[in-house]
Design an enzyme around this catalytic site. Structure first.
Site, short mmCIF file in Angstrom:
data_model
loop_
_atom_site.label_atom_id
_atom_site.label_comp_id
_atom_site.label_asym_id
_atom_site.label_seq_id
_atom_site.Cartn_x
_atom_site.Cartn_y
_atom_site.Cartn_z
N HIS A 90 -33.52 -21.59 17.84
CA HIS A 90 -34.08 -21.84 19.17
C HIS A 90 -33.33 -21.12 20.29
CE1 HIS A 90 -36.41 -24.85 17.06
NE2 HIS A 90 -35.31 -25.46 16.69
N GLU A 114 -42.13 -33.72 19.75
CA GLU A 114 -43.31 -32.88 19.94
C GLU A 114 -43.89 -32.52 18.59
OE1 GLU A 114 -42.30 -29.34 21.98
OE2 GLU A 114 -42.19 -30.28 23.96
N LYS A 122 -37.27 -33.73 30.39
CA LYS A 122 -38.46 -33.13 29.80
C LYS A 122 -39.62 -34.12 29.67
CE LYS A 122 -36.33 -29.34 27.25
NZ LYS A 122 -35.08 -29.35 27.99
N ARG A 146 -34.11 -22.18 37.51
CA ARG A 146 -33.03 -21.22 37.74
C ARG A 146 -33.53 -19.84 37.35
NH1 ARG A 146 -31.76 -20.28 32.41
NH2 ARG A 146 -31.89 -22.04 30.98
#
Length: 655
Positions: free
Chosen positions: A235, A200, A116, A297
């Site tokens: 999440h 983040e 990421k 994907r």
């Protein structure tokens, strides 16, 4: 076109791929672990190969065994589905090195988007807006704590190699950072074999919006519009829809263009999803939406995109993997109506969303809308894999009508004794705020108490339970006088019989006044009723159909609004409680012990975490039910344990 395809996955996605392949005349090969020998996807495929023991790392994650299965069965291609090896670049390379077709993106694209931090740097260079945060190499706790403080609380810790909420923690203060970081790293290492994290800025009112992209090997790249996946828990996505509510044309154009730039930046091919986080505090605006990650994907929620575009994305994958061009140009892809998907999980929302395992003695899904199911009645829900049982997808002209249809579908789900979240889904979809489009990723958490309150019996369900007990007694040839519950019932006496039922610990008295082989009449709370038994096992309660199941031991299960309510006849034996009132904290399901936080002799506070268990791809904290002293620790880190093992035993602090 590919002629034979091995599906390196299980559950509903494996069945989903089989159905498209069959329509295209492609032979399919399933793989299965010992736990899945009788699974639905094995039954549906043309051939099937056993690949190992139940744990995924010994079966579905063993790339060399899966490739050997493809060679053994003459499969030309491998479709990885999602999860497991779908985003494993090394596996993709191994597949291609064996001369097999990889139904997925190039390994280089998987690597570029798999980490990421590197992906965000790449996206920034490509002109894709990214969320403020820390993407650096330093991973020691002190350095990360300093970076988090510099970003400003709250912050989000995310696994660098992660996805699906694994290794993700929100942290609101410096004091809570160290514990959250340790948990995120531990979960990331377990799920991905990589404990690195990034940080983040946590968005105050976030919406999770993603764009479906597709690319071929001829330079074609298109998007198939956006999906809103904001309804989540821990999440993990729960409800997804397309298009996103309140998305205007200008914002959609900017968002989808950014997603296409992201795909071009990594020379993408096949199906992919570019995920964004939106600050919805002032509505959806192009300058308040940032790149989060790209999933290289097919996504679980792809059916809502299929519904609004009228396309089969698995077919597109197979065409592109076979070397063909994209079936449509960008101008030919349009939005039609609104689609919403709900994920049916084997879990108990009223008990901390604890996963539920075992045989599905009863399992019914509605037949009047699209359902992608992983299991059927009689199948076993295993503790080894993701707890998703099925996806229910509604597609209607408007969001309002799609929401209403999906809520009704969730209410029709009947599952027992495995518990499901069907009633929670029904409550979410029926909630006034959801209907109004007032959604964000904290939707469930903000309404948790109301949404997860244990279902209680309504008058109609109690009446149905009484009728089920009464009619079953009559149909078994009970003589006159017929003894039931608290009184005697005689067909020629109006006085009737008293019946006492218990549900969720609450007693309800019913007076029965009439009985035939198909109907029961009586009174409950001053209300007269007549319940008729239907040929399909249901009951007509004043025009409403109610279904029941026989739980045994004087128990009837009544299905109502997606819940399975247990009714017991007064005097029936009740199974002993599995609670921890005796101080024994037991494992709620099979799994692996990832940490033991206490030792013998240690004093603990009520609700303190004692042991962390990993099961069904998630960590579950076993907590102290009261303040006390640890007198026994029955497990160690790394242990594989069965359900019901005493992990810790406590004595009250004043004992």
């Amino acid at each position: 076109m590919i002629r034979s395809l091995l599906i390196a996955n299980r559950g509903e996605i494996a069945g989903r791929i089989v159905r498209t392949a069959r329509r295209l005349g492609i032979r399919t090969v399933a793989v299965y672990s010992e736990a899945d020998a009788a699974a639905a996807h094995v039954r549906e495929a043309d051939a099937a190969v056993a690949i190992g023991p139940p744990p995924a790392r010994e079966s579905y994650l063993k790339g060399e065994v899966i490739i050997a299965a493809a060679r053994q069965t003459g499969a030309e291609a491998i479709h990885p589905g999602y999860g497991f090896l779908s985003e494993n670049a090394a596996f993709a390379e191994q597949v291609m090195a064996q001369g097999l077709v990889w139904v997925g993106p190039p390994p280089a694209a998987i690597r570029a988007m798999g980490l990421k931090d590197a992906a965000k740097r790449l996206m920034a260079e490509a002109g894709v807006p990214v969320t403020p945060g820390y993407l650096g190499e330093r991973q020691d706790a002190a350095a990360l704590a300093g970076e988090a403080a510099a970003i400003g609380w709250p912050v989000l810790i995310k696994a660098v190699a992660g996805g699906g909420g694994k290794g993700m923690r929100r942290v609101d203060s410096a004091e809570a950072f160290a514990e959250a970081l340790a948990g995120a790293k531990r979960e990331a290492a377990s799920a991905f074999g990589d404990d690195r994290v990034l940080l983040e800025k946590f968005v105050a009112r976030p919406r999770h919006i993603e764009v479906q992209v597709f690319a071929d090997s001829h330079g074609g790249v298109v998007h198939l519009f956006e999906r809103d996946c904001s309804i989540q828990r821990r999440h993990q996505k729960v409800i997804e829809e397309a298009p996103a509510p309140d998305m205007d044309g200008t914002t959609r154009q900017a968002l989808c263009a950014a997603a296409v730039r992201a795909a071009r930046a990594v020379d993408y091919r096949g199906a992919g999803t570019v995920e964004f986080i939106a600050d919805a505090s002032e509505g959806l605006r192009a300058d308040r939406i940032w790149f989060m990650e790209m999933n290289t994907r097919l996504q679980v929620e792809h059916p809502v995109t299929e519904a609004i575009t009228g396309q089969d994305l698995v077919e597109w994958q197979l065409i592109v993997a076979s070397g063909g061009a994209l079936p449509l140009t960008q101008d030919e892809i349009t939005i039609s109506g609104h689609a919403i998907e709900a994920r049916l999980y084997a879990e108990d929302p009223a008990n901390g969303f604890l996963p539920s395992v075992g045989a599905l003695r009863r399992f019914h899904l509605p037949s009047w809308l699209r359902v992608d199911a992983a299991v059927g009645e009689g199948d076993l829900v295993s503790p080894y894999y993701d707890p998703m049982l099925a996806k229910l997808i509604s597609h209607q002209e408007t969001r309002e009508s799609a929401t209403a249809e999906l809520a009704a579908a969730c209410a029709e789900v009947r599952a027992w004794p495995v518990k499901t979240n069907a009633w929670l889904l029904n409550r979410c979809l029926s909630h006034a705020d959801f209907v109004a489009g007032e959604i964000d990723t904290g939707f469930i958490e903000a309404r948790l108490e109301d949404l997860t309150a244990a279902p209680q019996p309504r008058e109609g369900t109690t009446i149905a339970a009484a009728a089920a007990f009464a009619l079953d007694g009559a149909l078994k040839g009970a003589a006159d006088p017929w003894t039931l519950g608290l009184g005697a019932f005689r067909l020629n006496r109006r006085a009737g019989a008293a019946m006492r039922l218990y549900c969720e610990g609450e007693a309800q008295d019913i007076t029965l006044t009439g009985l035939t082989r198909r109907t029961v009449s009586g009174e409950i709370g001053g209300r007269m009723f007549v319940v008729g038994r239907l040929a399909d096992g249901g009951y007509d309660v004043d025009g409403t159909l109610v279904f029941t199941a026989d739980g045994g031991r004087g128990e009837k299960i009544v299905f109502d609004e997606g819940a399975a309510l247990s009714f017991r006849l007064a005097g029936a034996a009740v199974a002993p409680s599995a609670g921890a009132s005796d101080g024994a904290i037991r494992t709620p399901m099979p799994g692996r012990i990832v940490s033991v936080e206490v030792k013998v002799g240690e004093k603990v506070a009520s609700d303190q975490i004692l042991v962390t268990l990993e099961a069904m791809k998630m960590e579950h904290a076993l907590k102290a039910p009261f303040a006390g002293v640890v007198v026994e620790v029955g497990v160690s880190e790394g242990d594989q344990v069965a359900e019901g093992v005493v992990a810790v035993r406590l004595e009250p602090a004043d004992a």
